[in-house]
Design an enzyme around this catalytic site. Structure first.
Site, PDB file in Angstrom:
ATOM      1  N   HIS A   1      19.403  48.894  67.204  1.00  0.00           N
ATOM      2  CA  HIS A   1      20.249  47.741  66.862  1.00  0.00           C
ATOM      3  C   HIS A   1      20.097  46.568  67.833  1.00  0.00           C
ATOM      4  O   HIS A   1      21.007  45.795  68.061  1.00  0.00           O
ATOM      5  CB  HIS A   1      21.714  48.145  66.617  1.00  0.00           C
ATOM      6  CG  HIS A   1      22.416  48.776  67.772  1.00  0.00           C
ATOM      7  ND1 HIS A   1      22.651  50.119  67.864  1.00  0.00           N
ATOM      8  CD2 HIS A   1      22.972  48.233  68.865  1.00  0.00           C
ATOM      9  CE1 HIS A   1      23.323  50.373  68.975  1.00  0.00           C
ATOM     10  NE2 HIS A   1      23.527  49.245  69.597  1.00  0.00           N
TER      11      HIS A   1
ATOM     12  N   PHE B   1      25.404  47.679  80.933  1.00  0.00           N
ATOM     13  CA  PHE B   1      24.251  48.299  80.284  1.00  0.00           C
ATOM     14  C   PHE B   1      22.996  47.731  80.958  1.00  0.00           C
ATOM     15  O   PHE B   1      22.873  46.521  81.121  1.00  0.00           O
ATOM     16  CB  PHE B   1      24.260  47.945  78.790  1.00  0.00           C
ATOM     17  CG  PHE B   1      23.516  48.905  77.925  1.00  0.00           C
ATOM     18  CD1 PHE B   1      24.197  49.836  77.147  1.00  0.00           C
ATOM     19  CD2 PHE B   1      22.129  48.888  77.878  1.00  0.00           C
ATOM     20  CE1 PHE B   1      23.502  50.730  76.341  1.00  0.00           C
ATOM     21  CE2 PHE B   1      21.434  49.766  77.077  1.00  0.00           C
ATOM     22  CZ  PHE B   1      22.119  50.698  76.309  1.00  0.00           C
TER      23      PHE B   1
HETATM   24  N1  INI Z   1      23.754  46.602  75.474  1.00  0.00           N
HETATM   25  C1  INI Z   1      23.012  45.846  76.313  1.00  0.00           C
HETATM   26  O1  INI Z   1      23.568  45.049  77.087  1.00  0.00           O
HETATM   27  N2  INI Z   1      21.664  45.971  76.336  1.00  0.00           N
HETATM   28  C2  INI Z   1      21.007  46.845  75.504  1.00  0.00           C
HETATM   29  O2  INI Z   1      19.756  46.910  75.592  1.00  0.00           O
HETATM   30  C3  INI Z   1      21.769  47.643  74.620  1.00  0.00           C
HETATM   31  N3  INI Z   1      21.112  48.585  73.778  1.00  0.00           N
HETATM   32  O3  INI Z   1      19.908  48.764  73.903  1.00  0.00           O
HETATM   33  O4  INI Z   1      21.754  49.222  72.948  1.00  0.00           O
HETATM   34  C4  INI Z   1      23.166  47.489  74.618  1.00  0.00           C
HETATM   35  N4  INI Z   1      23.949  48.218  73.798  1.00  0.00           N
HETATM   36  C5  INI Z   1      25.373  48.360  73.963  1.00  0.00           C
HETATM   37  C6  INI Z   1      26.153  47.221  73.313  1.00  0.00           C
HETATM   38  O5  INI Z   1      26.028  46.030  74.059  1.00  0.00           O
HETATM   39  C7  INI Z   1      27.649  47.551  73.247  1.00  0.00           C
HETATM   40  O6  INI Z   1      28.145  47.777  74.540  1.00  0.00           O
HETATM   41  C8  INI Z   1      27.952  48.791  72.380  1.00  0.00           C
HETATM   42  O7  INI Z   1      27.343  48.685  71.105  1.00  0.00           O
HETATM   43  C9  INI Z   1      29.495  48.949  72.183  1.00  0.00           C
HETATM   44  O8  INI Z   1      30.025  47.820  71.486  1.00  0.00           O
END
Ligand code: INI
Length: 162
Positions: free
Chosen positions: A96, A30
């Protein structure tokens, strides 16, 4: 005559020589366009502190939330002296933010405490994209580089605690 000589405390610290230390890097996909700079910074730090990146592993997870479970497996494997956790959580991206950033921070900390293998928190948590870019190799340095230096110091510190 009385001996007034005072003894010195025993100071234990870790130097910044990576030597033969084995590092695992856990990086989140991400915001990969940012995290890839943290990964490069971490490898650069290992090399510039005399380490062997050939002994390192790079593990990609979907997001920062998934970092702790991968870090736990790596730390428990006995194959690594430290786990360097890298990611980018940006508040503007999600409602979140607190859950993702909080769980990543708490989980990474718990892995270190549970396993005794230093798990370094190199997850940047910022209000916006601009602040994130600043921490990935521009104005505010490279937090991946800094995380790897912290890992090197912790590996050597723990080796010196006997
Ligand atoms: N994951 C991140 O590494 N950075 C982010 O900014 C982010 N946002 O913004 O949502 C993010 N979301 C995904 C999260 O880490 C999980 O992969 C997802 O919720 C599945 O468990």
């Amino acid at each position: 005559m009385a001996d007034n000589k005072k003894s010195e405390p025993r100071v234990i610290e870790g130097d910044l020589i990576a030597g033969n230390a084995r590092f695992a890097i856990v990086a989140s996909r991400f915001n990969e366009f940012l995290v890839s700079h943290l990964v490069s910074g971490a490898f650069d730090a290992i090399k510039r502190h005399g380490g062997d990146v050939g002994k390192a592993s790079l593990v990609w997870v979907p997001g920062a939330f998934e970092i702790p479970v991968a870090a736990l497996k790596l730390a428990e494997s006995g194959k690594y002296d430290a786990v360097i956790c890298l990611g980018a959580v940006i508040r503007g991206n999600t409602a979140h933010f607190e859950y993702v950033a909080g769980e990543a921070a708490k989980g990474i900390g718990q892995v270190g405490i549970k396993t005794g293998v230093p798990c370094i928190f190199g997850v940047i948590t910022t209000e916006n994209l601009e602040q994130a870019i600043e921490r990935c190799g521009s104005k505010m340095g490279n937090k991946g580089f800094e995380a790897a230096v912290t890992a090197i110091e912790m590996v050597n510190l723990l080796r010196n605690v006997k």
